[in-house]
Scaffold this motif. Structure first.
Motif, PDB file in Angstrom:
ATOM      1  N   VAL A 184       0.835  -1.208   0.000  1.00  0.00           N
ATOM      2  CA  VAL A 184       0.000   0.000   0.000  1.00  0.00           C
ATOM      3  C   VAL A 184       0.867   1.254   0.000  1.00  0.00           C
ATOM      4  O   VAL A 184       0.649   2.188  -0.789  1.00  0.00           O
ATOM      5  CB  VAL A 184      -0.948  -0.004   1.217  1.00  0.00           C
ATOM      6  N   VAL A 219      -4.897  -3.412   0.300  1.00  0.00           N
ATOM      7  CA  VAL A 219      -4.198  -3.424  -0.990  1.00  0.00           C
ATOM      8  C   VAL A 219      -5.195  -3.177  -2.121  1.00  0.00           C
ATOM      9  O   VAL A 219      -4.926  -2.400  -3.048  1.00  0.00           O
ATOM     10  CB  VAL A 219      -3.455  -4.759  -1.192  1.00  0.00           C
ATOM     11  N   ALA A 222      -6.092   0.462  -2.184  1.00  0.00           N
ATOM     12  CA  ALA A 222      -4.972   1.286  -2.660  1.00  0.00           C
ATOM     13  C   ALA A 222      -4.886   1.234  -4.186  1.00  0.00           C
ATOM     14  O   ALA A 222      -4.601   2.248  -4.835  1.00  0.00           O
ATOM     15  CB  ALA A 222      -3.672   0.805  -2.032  1.00  0.00           C
TER      16      ALA A 222
END
Length: 288
Positions: A184, A219, A222
């Motif tokens: 991230v 994740v 992001a």
């Protein structure tokens, strides 16, 4: 049942035990630790399945274990499903295993499906949300391990097909504690860096546990929030992660991600070569 006045042979007693066990435990699922693993030339796998209090012999015949990519190792936590039998020759109870997965994989798969459903309901997998890759990317950001096979595959392809493309690697952990957070942070940092056209985010193949960082919600979000288009390149062709589903484009392998970046450039060069040949031919005709 028998009393002391009725004698059984050893074989007779074991046969009775076999009947009781195999009638009542046709299919069971057991979690435990592998020990004493052996894989002789016959192709069958023999091992002991144990926990802190007991142990049980196990066997997985070749017809079943050949469906698995890799054999288990001593000390590995696994979940086995199969039938409990009694091996007549030794009077020993054993588990004949039909399926074997890493311990906790069932819970991970359930978590994967739950997050997949949640993000799908928010429209994060929708094609209309995803962006096209730039036609001729000049600079590519890469989020992966600096020592893994993925970065070497990406570099080899781009050096061969698009040597003038500028690459910027942000090395991260790709599995284990803290990997998701590093991925991230890398995506955010490369977005703020400036001058990049596209990101490749990924790693080489592995088990469900190995790839799990790319199934983490942080994740996924992001990738969605990235201002740069993101190519997800996680594992092998058969591996699918949440990152693949939310990315602007999914590449089946890291090498394929690099080929996608360089594809348009090669097509352009081929087209220009064709135009040059045609132009030279026309000039030659005019001169003649």
């Amino acid at each position: 049942m028998t009393d002391g006045s009725h004698k059984l042979t050893v074989s007779g007693l074991v046969a009775l035990l076999q009947d009781v066990v195999e009638t009542n435990f046709v299919t069971v699922t057991v979690e435990g630790e592998i020990s004493n693993f052996a894989a002789p030339a016959s192709g069958h796998w023999y091992f002991t399945l144990k926990d802190s209090g007991s142990q049980l012999r196990g066997v997985m015949f070749r017809s079943r274990n050949r469906q698995l990519d890799n054999p288990p190792r001593d000390g590995m936590q696994v979940v086995c499903s199969g039938a409990v039998t009694v091996y007549i020759a030794r009077g020993e109870m054993q588990l004949v295993v039909d399926t074997l997965t890493h311990g906790g994989q069932g819970q991970l798969q359930a978590a994967f499906e739950a997050l997949k459903e949640k993000l799908a309901s928010e429209g994060l997998f929708a094609l209309e949300r995803k962006r096209l890759l730039p036609t001729f990317p000049q600079s590519v950001g890469i989020v992966t391990s600096a020592s893994g096979a993925a970065i070497h595959d990406i570099l080899n392809v781009l050096r061969r097909r698009a040597p003038d493309v500028r690459l910027l690697l942000k090395p991260v952990k790709v599995q284990g504690d803290g990997a998701a957070e590093e991925i991230v942070a890398a995506i955010e940092e490369l977005n703020h860096y400036g001058g990049l056209d596209v990101l490749i985010v990924g790693r080489g193949g592995g088990s469900l546990e190995d790839l799990w960082a790319f199934n983490e919600e942080i994740v996924a979000r992001a990738i969605v929030e990235s201002e740069l288009p993101v190519i997800s390149a996680v594992g092998h062709e058969t591996d699918f992660t949440i990152a693949d589903l939310v990315a602007d484009l999914r590449a089946p392998t890291p090498s394929a991600a690099a080929e996608l970046v360089a594809k348009n450039r090669q097509e352009l060069e081929s087209h220009l070569d064709h135009l040059i040949i045609r132009l030279q031919s026309r000039i030659a005709q005019s001169l003649d």
